[in-house]
Write an enzyme that holds these catalytic residues in place. Sequence first.
Site, PDB file in Angstrom:
ATOM      1  N   ASP A  23      38.707  74.585  31.622  1.00 62.42           N
ATOM      2  CA  ASP A  23      38.903  73.540  30.618  1.00 62.42           C
ATOM      3  C   ASP A  23      37.826  73.574  29.535  1.00 62.42           C
ATOM      4  O   ASP A  23      37.976  72.919  28.507  1.00 62.42           O
ATOM      5  CB  ASP A  23      38.937  72.171  31.304  1.00 62.42           C
ATOM      6  CG  ASP A  23      39.571  71.090  30.431  1.00 62.42           C
ATOM      7  OD1 ASP A  23      40.510  71.411  29.684  1.00 62.42           O
ATOM      8  OD2 ASP A  23      39.120  69.935  30.494  1.00 62.42           O
TER       9      ASP A  23
ATOM     10  N   SER B 133      42.952  66.491  26.102  1.00 62.54           N
ATOM     11  CA  SER B 133      43.903  67.430  26.697  1.00 62.54           C
ATOM     12  C   SER B 133      45.213  66.724  26.997  1.00 62.54           C
ATOM     13  O   SER B 133      45.227  65.594  27.488  1.00 62.54           O
ATOM     14  CB  SER B 133      43.331  68.009  27.991  1.00 62.54           C
ATOM     15  OG  SER B 133      42.111  68.669  27.753  1.00 62.54           O
TER      16      SER B 133
ATOM     17  N   GLN C 232      46.796  75.663  27.128  1.00 63.68           N
ATOM     18  CA  GLN C 232      46.588  74.217  27.015  1.00 63.68           C
ATOM     19  C   GLN C 232      47.028  73.732  25.646  1.00 63.68           C
ATOM     20  O   GLN C 232      46.793  74.396  24.636  1.00 63.68           O
ATOM     21  CB  GLN C 232      45.116  73.854  27.225  1.00 63.68           C
ATOM     22  CG  GLN C 232      44.837  72.361  27.181  1.00 63.68           C
ATOM     23  CD  GLN C 232      43.375  72.048  27.475  1.00 63.68           C
ATOM     24  OE1 GLN C 232      42.565  72.006  26.559  1.00 63.68           O
ATOM     25  NE2 GLN C 232      43.047  71.859  28.739  1.00 63.68           N
TER      26      GLN C 232
END
Length: 304
Positions: free
Chosen positions: A210, A234, A284
């Site tokens: 991440d 996110s 993502q």
Amino acid sequence: MPAPEPVVSELIELLSLERLEDNLFRGQSRDIGTKYVFGGQVLGQALSAAQATVDGSNGERRAHSLHAYFLRAGNIEAPIVYEVDRTRDGGSFSVRRVTAIQHGRVIFFCAASFQAEEDGAEHQLSMPEVPQPEDIAPAPGVPAEVMGTLPPKVQRWLSRRGPFEFRHVYPRDELNPPKRPPFQQVWFRLSEPVGDSPELHRALLAYASDFQLLGTATYPHGISYYQPNVQMASLDHALWFHRPFRADDWLLYSIDSPSASSSRGLARGQIFDRQGRLVASSAQEGLIRVVPDAEAASAVPAKD
């Protein structure tokens, strides 16, 4: 093997959940300088919970993919409960659905798939030609006179020594970001050796995946998370495990962002080991808003 440093031990403890029931787990939260619970923490804990419910009754099965959605911002001051649904145990694959709950509300859910080891066709794209991590100097610290002008949360983020080391092939000044093409390569590794458990290394990689990812979508626009009028969060995260790896050895994160539109940015990552093997891939999409002022940016990102 010597005991890991405190920041590494703390992360391993964070990923080692308390088992409340057969399919129910509780994880603690940590403030690492982000406004809300770091998404990588939830990814790593959710994968740890899923892995804890895949036993050896059908042979050894290892996670090969994870697909997640972030629904609400997590509260750093409160633990998170993870409920695992044992969705399927087939002849070769197992699937687990994990729901993360905080204060009685679902903040995140994901599906994780596991597979028994199999032989088959194999190919991969080549690793980019980049300098080795030893040939890249660590990023310099932020000067004290600049640090003092930043918001307290940003100061905490920039001054902390985290469990992972990062070496940027093409460093960028995040406080005064120039406009650049939407790609980057970053070497990273856990700062201390840990045990040999593949499950632990997968959870560690989920945590680390991440970092850096969504930020790549800001490169063409000359903005960054550290700017007071930028709001980022996110929305989803996907991770695929291709080959064995160690999170405590250097890995290259090669990231690009093919698109940004409608206040959303998309980023894709390929993770290679030092031998050039593609060990994992990620993707993502996240919210990226430039808002009127710092007060608006500090509000909980709206995903309605």
